[in-house]
Enzyme design. Structure first.
Site, PDB file in Angstrom:
ATOM      1  N   ASP A   1     -33.163 -22.455 -21.886  1.00  0.00           N
ATOM      2  CA  ASP A   1     -33.909 -23.514 -21.210  1.00  0.00           C
ATOM      3  C   ASP A   1     -33.061 -24.011 -20.043  1.00  0.00           C
ATOM      4  O   ASP A   1     -31.830 -23.980 -20.097  1.00  0.00           O
ATOM      5  CB  ASP A   1     -34.211 -24.668 -22.169  1.00  0.00           C
TER       6      ASP A   1
ATOM      7  N   CYS B   1     -53.387 -28.414 -22.657  1.00  0.00           N
ATOM      8  CA  CYS B   1     -54.207 -27.240 -22.971  1.00  0.00           C
ATOM      9  C   CYS B   1     -55.682 -27.455 -22.623  1.00  0.00           C
ATOM     10  O   CYS B   1     -56.158 -26.965 -21.602  1.00  0.00           O
ATOM     11  CB  CYS B   1     -54.067 -26.873 -24.449  1.00  0.00           C
TER      12      CYS B   1
ATOM     13  N   VAL C   1     -43.929 -24.733 -27.647  1.00  0.00           N
ATOM     14  CA  VAL C   1     -44.273 -23.348 -27.965  1.00  0.00           C
ATOM     15  C   VAL C   1     -43.030 -22.517 -28.269  1.00  0.00           C
ATOM     16  O   VAL C   1     -42.943 -21.841 -29.292  1.00  0.00           O
ATOM     17  CB  VAL C   1     -45.061 -22.704 -26.810  1.00  0.00           C
TER      18      VAL C   1
ATOM     19  N   ARG D   1     -48.005 -35.763 -22.043  1.00  0.00           N
ATOM     20  CA  ARG D   1     -48.420 -35.032 -20.846  1.00  0.00           C
ATOM     21  C   ARG D   1     -49.938 -35.043 -20.666  1.00  0.00           C
ATOM     22  O   ARG D   1     -50.681 -34.765 -21.596  1.00  0.00           O
ATOM     23  CB  ARG D   1     -47.938 -33.580 -20.920  1.00  0.00           C
TER      24      ARG D   1
ATOM     25  N   THR E   1     -50.420 -19.885 -20.905  1.00  0.00           N
ATOM     26  CA  THR E   1     -51.847 -19.736 -20.616  1.00  0.00           C
ATOM     27  C   THR E   1     -52.062 -19.535 -19.115  1.00  0.00           C
ATOM     28  O   THR E   1     -51.576 -20.318 -18.298  1.00  0.00           O
ATOM     29  CB  THR E   1     -52.628 -20.977 -21.068  1.00  0.00           C
TER      30      THR E   1
ATOM     31  N   THR F   1     -47.840 -24.103 -17.858  1.00  0.00           N
ATOM     32  CA  THR F   1     -48.674 -23.709 -16.717  1.00  0.00           C
ATOM     33  C   THR F   1     -49.617 -24.873 -16.414  1.00  0.00           C
ATOM     34  O   THR F   1     -50.748 -24.899 -16.898  1.00  0.00           O
ATOM     35  CB  THR F   1     -49.472 -22.418 -17.017  1.00  0.00           C
TER      36      THR F   1
ATOM     37  N   ARG G   1     -31.862 -30.817 -23.162  1.00  0.00           N
ATOM     38  CA  ARG G   1     -32.625 -30.175 -24.233  1.00  0.00           C
ATOM     39  C   ARG G   1     -31.704 -29.269 -25.063  1.00  0.00           C
ATOM     40  O   ARG G   1     -31.762 -29.276 -26.294  1.00  0.00           O
ATOM     41  CB  ARG G   1     -33.770 -29.362 -23.625  1.00  0.00           C
TER      42      ARG G   1
END
Length: 417
Positions: free
Chosen positions: A30, A258, A12, A329, A118, A83, A35
């Site tokens: 981050d 999600c 995202v 994931r 979210t 989340t 990364r």
């Protein structure tokens, strides 16, 4: 001139930072040094951005950092951290709370903190704002302000990219709501939808994926029913889809960060206020059980072909949660694998998109290389993910080999979901 810090550079955050960097001074923050190092060398392991796009962002002036001091002079902080849910399927706000604590250390008067993660309705103002106030010593809606603009990234989708999807926006005051809306409107070519409150924006996001989850659960249940009736589910859906208002959902494994997670945020909040949601949780239970269902169907087909199950070599094609995407994931393919192992099967997994090291760390799973892949060595093959590469596989018809195609990827299959 606004200076933006994007906190969390995953699926995202990075595309969003790239979009903002075209018009604003942007710092990507981050906590994972690896990364940051990869992005500094123009490599995005999520594959959401190409090497050229990462270089483009750097050329536009974007900085990647793990150092909190590098974002201390920003006045807009956009938090895009995961989340997840815990092992009991309850919301885990740990990444959100920790990132709020971090930002609070550099929060200044008149700064704006915008959340994209979210959450359930109320989380921004009831869970995050108190952390910002406590750690910063500043007063909400007097010294600093908040906004909420839920992410709508579809991993692996190169058509519906961040700037081409309408963005829902909101703010903690009418004035801030307008500012947040104008900020996103300046880079989102598809336009924005200004919600009436932060809670409305939070609720809108959490029901988007809950709705998809329920619809997929419905067609999964249809697949189970039609399988018992020896009816091809794909043929039924094609026929029903000839009507203009029939919703084109397909059966399958529902994983990822999600659709397989977000409904639990809404049901958690519903139960907290004294309502026990039935339809949402029923859909979740059905979808969560599809991996075990698929494994058992494969075992039944193998038994019908007089195959010995204990020690039988079974090939799984795909471990990521969706096609043409490296994200593993919350992949529900692992449920298929674990159930097959319970029967004593010898399971091999091949996925050209997945990172072998990540699969080992996440699921204790050793992926095989393409050089080790021989289709004819296996008693059963399960096409679990519809990667484009698998569509090219030449799997011939064999009386002894079972081919189970979850996503209707192949021309030839003994069974499909």
């Amino acid at each position: 001139m606004d200076k933006i810090a994007v906190v969390g550079l995953g699926y995202v955050g990075l595309p969003l930072a790239h979009a903002f960097a075209k018009k604003y001074s942007v710092v990507g923050f981050d906590i994972v040094q690896q990364r940051i190092d990869e992005l500094a060398s123009c490599y995005d392991r999520t594959l959401e951005l190409s090497d050229e796009q990462v270089q483009e962002a750097i050329d536009d002036g974007m900085q990647f950092t793990c150092n909190l001091d590098d974002i201390a002079d920003c006045n807009i902080y956009i938090i895009t951290v995961p989340t997840p849910i815990d092992k009991n399927k309850r919301p885990d706000l740990t990444p959100l709370i920790k990132s709020s604590e971090t930002i609070a250390r550099v929060l200044k008067k008149d700064d704006i903190v915008i959340y994209e993660s979210t959450v359930y309705p109320g989380a921004t103002e009831e869970d995050c704002v108190p952390v910002l106030e406590k750690q910063s010593g500043l007063k909400f809606n007097k010294d600093f302000f908040c906004g909420y603009s839920p992410e709508r990234i579809n991993p692996g989708d190169k058509v519906h990219t961040v700037t081409k999807i309408i963005k829902v926006t909101s703010g903690s005051t009418p004035e801030i709501a307008q500012k947040v809306d104008q900020l996103y409107k300046s880079v989102i070519t598809a336009g924005t939808h200004l919600a009436s409150s932060i809670k409305v924006a939070e609720a809108a996001k959490v029901i988007e994926n809950s709705q998809r989850d329920i619809n997929i659960a419905f067609v999964n249940e249809l697949a189970i029913i039609f399988n018992k009736m020896d009816i091809n589910t794909s043929d039924v859906l094609d026929a029903a889809g000839s009507k203009w208002n029939f919703l084109p959902f397909k059966p399958g494994l529902v994983g990822g960060h999600c659709i397989g997670v977000d409904p639990y945020y809404l049901t958690h909040k519903a139960q907290e206020i004294g309502y026990n949601p039935e339809i949402i949780l029923a859909g979740r239970r059905l979808n969560d059980g599809m991996g075990i269902y698929v494994a058992n169907q494969v075992i039944k087909l193998m038994i019908k072909k007089d195959q010995k199950i204990n020690g039988a070599k079974i090939l799984i094609l795909g471990i990521t949660f969706k096609e043409n995407c490296p994200d593993i994931r919350n992949s529900k393919v692992i449920d298929v694998i674990n159930e097959l192992k319970e029967f004593g099967a010898d399971v091999s997994v091949y996925d050209p998109w997945a990172d072998a090291k990540e699969a080992d760390q996440e699921y204790n799973l050793k992926l095989i290389n393409k050089s080790e892949l021989n289709i004819h060595d296996y008693k059963a093959i399960i096409v679990a993910v519809a990667h484009d590469e698998f569509k090219q596989f030449n799997i011939g018809r064999s009386d002894q080999q079972v081919v189970y195609d979850i996503k209707s990827t192949l021309q030839r299959a003994d069974a499909r979901l």
